[in-house]
Motif scaffolding. Sequence first.
Motif, PDB file in Angstrom:
ATOM      1  N   GLY A 149       0.852  -1.083  -0.109  1.00 37.25           N
ATOM      2  CA  GLY A 149      -0.030  -0.023  -0.090  1.00 37.25           C
ATOM      3  C   GLY A 149       0.903   1.458   0.098  1.00 37.25           C
ATOM      4  N   THR A 160       2.599   1.839  -3.402  1.00 39.48           N
ATOM      5  CA  THR A 160       1.576   2.607  -4.328  1.00 39.48           C
ATOM      6  C   THR A 160       1.475   3.884  -4.116  1.00 39.48           C
ATOM      7  N   ILE A 161       1.510   4.447  -2.680  1.00 38.98           N
ATOM      8  CA  ILE A 161       1.292   5.891  -2.600  1.00 38.98           C
ATOM      9  C   ILE A 161       2.633   6.617  -3.028  1.00 38.98           C
ATOM     10  N   ILE A 177       2.798   7.116  -6.877  1.00 40.02           N
ATOM     11  CA  ILE A 177       1.900   7.866  -7.254  1.00 40.02           C
ATOM     12  C   ILE A 177       2.512   9.515  -7.114  1.00 40.02           C
ATOM     13  N   VAL A 190      -2.328   7.457 -13.136  1.00 38.09           N
ATOM     14  CA  VAL A 190      -2.366   7.215 -11.552  1.00 38.09           C
ATOM     15  C   VAL A 190      -3.515   6.286 -11.064  1.00 38.09           C
ATOM     16  N   THR A 191      -4.422   6.398 -11.757  1.00 30.48           N
ATOM     17  CA  THR A 191      -5.754   5.349 -11.541  1.00 30.48           C
ATOM     18  C   THR A 191      -5.430   3.981 -11.797  1.00 30.48           C
ATOM     19  N   VAL A 207      -1.958   2.690 -11.600  1.00 28.08           N
ATOM     20  CA  VAL A 207      -1.274   2.407 -10.500  1.00 28.08           C
ATOM     21  C   VAL A 207      -1.997   1.917  -9.190  1.00 28.08           C
ATOM     22  N   GLN A 208      -2.906   2.805  -8.925  1.00 29.89           N
ATOM     23  CA  GLN A 208      -3.696   2.569  -7.791  1.00 29.89           C
ATOM     24  C   GLN A 208      -4.644   1.239  -7.720  1.00 29.89           C
ATOM     25  N   GLY A 257      -1.935  -1.467  -7.232  1.00 30.95           N
ATOM     26  CA  GLY A 257      -1.373  -1.489  -5.832  1.00 30.95           C
ATOM     27  C   GLY A 257      -2.536  -2.190  -5.035  1.00 30.95           C
ATOM     28  N   ASP A 258      -3.798  -1.683  -5.295  1.00 29.44           N
ATOM     29  CA  ASP A 258      -4.835  -2.419  -4.500  1.00 29.44           C
ATOM     30  C   ASP A 258      -5.035  -3.889  -4.517  1.00 29.44           C
TER      31      ASP A 258
END
Length: 215
Positions: A141, A144-145, A148, A193-194, A196-197, A200-201
Amino acid sequence: MLLPALGETLTMVGIVMVLVVAIGTPIAVCLHNMAPGGLFENPKVYGILSWIVNIGRSLPFLVLMAAIVPFTRFITGTNIGIAAAVVPMTLAGIPFFARIVENSLRDVPRSVTQAAKASGGSTLQIIRTAQLGEAVPAIMGGLTINTIAMIEYSAIAGTIGAGGIGYVAVTYGYQRFDNTVMLATVILLILLVTTVQLVGDRLVKVTTPHLRRRA
């Protein structure tokens, strides 16, 4: 024009994140285990290392990027292009990621480390399995942050001619008052960014035992 810029952004972020993970993770492990209750307590070294990390996190990226131009030129031989952007982005990302990993390790129950100690594990084994192993979902998590954030920093680095989406937005969108280019770069950044998120999730879900069983 946008596709080559996307490739440059991905190259910058990819190189930076490899360096950030490779350097930031050992720093985080040292911070966690030098703190009171850690595997090798050392309050003095912990205080110095924590102070250095805090300084790295305190500087806004634009200020950091401008302040270390001589250092960047010394390391890379230039102050423009992808190579010049990697240096400040890495220096900004390492302390950020180190704190994320440190907090992830702190959330691992102390009983897990104690059980690993009782079973006769070496310090390296305890760190690898009982600490980092248990903290993987939280680290994913945080990764991921951080990724971004590096995408955002790469856009800022475009102002020094680093290339990438940020360079296209500033040079061809803002300076030439081309709203079409500006809108296209904004949409591309949002999609990046979406993506990558979402990835990551998914990684967090895959590495979390109870979520993995549900999946």
